[in-house]
Design a protein around this motif. Sequence first.
Motif: not given
Length: 108
Positions: A9-11, A15-16, A49-51, A56-57
């Motif tokens: 998540v910190s990245l 992920l986005a 995937l959710n993170k 991205k949003a």
Amino acid sequence: MRDMLHRAVSLGLGLAVASKEQIEKTVEELVKKGEVSRAESGEFLEELLNKGSEAKARMDQTINDKVQGILKDRGIASQDEVKALERRIAVLELAIARLEKQDGEKAE
């Protein structure tokens, strides 16, 4: 697993922009290495995937806000402003046409 999730998540930017396939491959590699159990992998994949979607949003919104700010600073009209002006012009053209018609009828 939670530690790895927090690192991922910190990245958020990574992920986005990562594709679902890339994330699935990464999770599969973690399963092979024994860092994540097969049972945990589905939940972990879904969380990643959710993170990624959330990151991205947020990134998209930030970019949109920055672009809108730059356009505003440069005095460039937004699409909504242009459409509003087009509607006003159409109303004015209609009013002019009516006035010209009335003037034409008076001249007869």
